[in-house]
Design a protein around this motif. Structure first.
Motif, PDB file in Angstrom:
ATOM      1  N   ARG A   1       4.944   9.672 -10.740  1.00 13.45           N
ATOM      2  CA  ARG A   1       4.735  10.595  -9.542  1.00 13.45           C
ATOM      3  C   ARG A   1       3.290  11.051  -9.820  1.00 13.45           C
ATOM      4  O   ARG A   1       2.488  11.342  -8.525  1.00 13.45           O
ATOM      5  CB  ARG A   1       5.901  11.568  -9.656  1.00 13.45           C
ATOM      6  CG  ARG A   1       7.420  11.119  -9.563  1.00 13.45           C
ATOM      7  CD  ARG A   1       7.600  10.218  -8.439  1.00 13.45           C
ATOM      8  NE  ARG A   1       8.732   9.454  -8.325  1.00 13.45           N
ATOM      9  CZ  ARG A   1       9.250   8.259  -9.119  1.00 13.45           C
ATOM     10  NH1 ARG A   1       8.257   7.820  -9.839  1.00 13.45           N
ATOM     11  NH2 ARG A   1      10.582   7.764  -8.951  1.00 13.45           N
TER      12      ARG A   1
ATOM     13  N   SER B   1      14.488  11.468 -10.864  1.00 14.98           N
ATOM     14  CA  SER B   1      13.068  11.910 -10.640  1.00 14.98           C
ATOM     15  C   SER B   1      13.065  13.059 -10.318  1.00 14.98           C
ATOM     16  O   SER B   1      13.644  14.164 -10.410  1.00 14.98           O
ATOM     17  CB  SER B   1      12.409  10.628  -9.852  1.00 14.98           C
ATOM     18  OG  SER B   1      10.942  10.755  -9.786  1.00 14.98           O
TER      19      SER B   1
ATOM     20  N   PRO C   1       9.005  15.372  -4.119  1.00 15.03           N
ATOM     21  CA  PRO C   1       7.614  15.660  -3.717  1.00 15.03           C
ATOM     22  C   PRO C   1       7.538  17.226  -3.591  1.00 15.03           C
ATOM     23  O   PRO C   1       6.375  17.725  -3.845  1.00 15.03           O
ATOM     24  CB  PRO C   1       7.575  15.143  -2.077  1.00 15.03           C
ATOM     25  CG  PRO C   1       8.491  14.049  -2.263  1.00 15.03           C
ATOM     26  CD  PRO C   1       9.691  14.589  -3.053  1.00 15.03           C
TER      27      PRO C   1
ATOM     28  N   ARG D   1       0.285  10.469  -6.775  1.00 16.83           N
ATOM     29  CA  ARG D   1      -0.514  11.372  -6.058  1.00 16.83           C
ATOM     30  C   ARG D   1      -2.028  11.501  -6.586  1.00 16.83           C
ATOM     31  O   ARG D   1      -2.654  12.454  -5.954  1.00 16.83           O
ATOM     32  CB  ARG D   1       0.146  12.911  -6.459  1.00 16.83           C
ATOM     33  CG  ARG D   1       1.651  13.104  -6.041  1.00 16.83           C
ATOM     34  CD  ARG D   1       2.082  14.519  -6.265  1.00 16.83           C
ATOM     35  NE  ARG D   1       1.587  15.560  -5.103  1.00 16.83           N
ATOM     36  CZ  ARG D   1       2.248  15.489  -4.034  1.00 16.83           C
ATOM     37  NH1 ARG D   1       3.259  15.073  -3.851  1.00 16.83           N
ATOM     38  NH2 ARG D   1       1.525  16.579  -3.252  1.00 16.83           N
TER      39      ARG D   1
END
Length: 264
Positions: free
Chosen positions: A66, A31, A34, A70
């Motif tokens: 992802r 992946s 952050p 967010r």
């Protein structure tokens, strides 16, 4: 002794190879950290939360998930039937439409962000750049990124060299060439670049399955894939005798914003 490498697969064959291995791709590909999304927001000058995001070349939805987490309102665009089916299985609440970056099936000026995770190199920039400018709203951001192996880590360099020799390609050069000049040869966009290092620790089987999900493997013969992965397993067990591989990545992010007011 393994059979000789066949002549190199075409760009199109490599681009379409993932559809037959979508589940393997989804289960084993890395992946993104952050810090990537924090850099994306900083460079774009706006948060992802509440933004309209088009994730093009979305694949199985690794990046889409992802972005959605967010707080972005995401619509995914994916050309491949196999990848789109896996996307729908893993992210049933996120819309995905069939299409590609060369001809996005979207209205003009509908997106705050247009993102390409591991996907821009499958487009033709002569077509995809004008499409990005068409789809993005004034002040919107085009963000391209790739997980690339950290080639200052000795075992990663050695593994890349083995793959290059075996497949008769310069895969490391493909990754080195992920820059603004290649992304937009006509120079219509002013990209800012960020490199973000991160790592993950995974079982050797996951690492090998990740390798096997790349297009250069998927377009070779089953016999040659198996031979390479068996030999690679031997090399990696010497480096990681506990069977846990630490993969180190540099995420390369290129981001360009469109003019705040439409140009004539």
């Amino acid at each position: 002794m393994t059979t000789p490498a066949p002549s190199g697969p075409t760009h199109s064959a490599r681009a379409h190879s993932f559809n037959a291995a979508a589940a393997q791709y989804a289960a084993n590909r890395p992946s993104y950290p952050p810090a990537l999304f924090e850099a994306l927001e900083e460079l774009a000058g706006r948060p992802l939360a509440g933004a309209r995001v088009v994730d093009a070349g979305a694949g199985t939805g690794i990046a889409t998930a992802r972005l959605h987490a967010r707080g972005a309102e995401v619509i995914a665009v994916e050309p491949g039937a196999g990848m789109a089916a896996e996307f729908r299985r893993t992210l049933p609440g996120v819309p995905v439409v069939r299409g590609d970056g060369n001809a996005l099936p979207l209205a003009d000026h509908c997106a705050d962000f247009l993102t390409y995770a591991q996907a821009w190199h499958w487009t033709d920039p002569a077509l995809a750049v004008p499409e990005a400018l068409r789809v993005l709203r004034p002040g919107g951001a085009l963000a391209l990124w790739w997980n690339t192996g950290a080639h200052d880590v000795p075992w990663i360099t050695a593994a890349a060299d083995r793959a290059d020799r075996y497949f008769g390609l310069d895969l490391a050069a493909e990754k080195r060439n992920l820059d603004a000049r290649v992304a937009d040869p006509a120079g219509r966009l002013d990209f800012t670049r960020r490199d973000i290092r991160w790592s993950r620790r995974v079982p050797l089987a996951t690492h090998l399955a990740n390798l096997g999900s790349h297009s250069v493997f998927l377009t070779d013969t089953a016999e040659r894939r198996a031979a390479f992965l068996a030999e690679e397993r031997r090399h990696l067990l010497a480096a990681f005798p506990d069977g846990i591989v630490e993969e180190t990545y540099d995420v390369r992010l290129l981001l360009a914003t469109t003019p705040a007011t439409p140009t004539a």
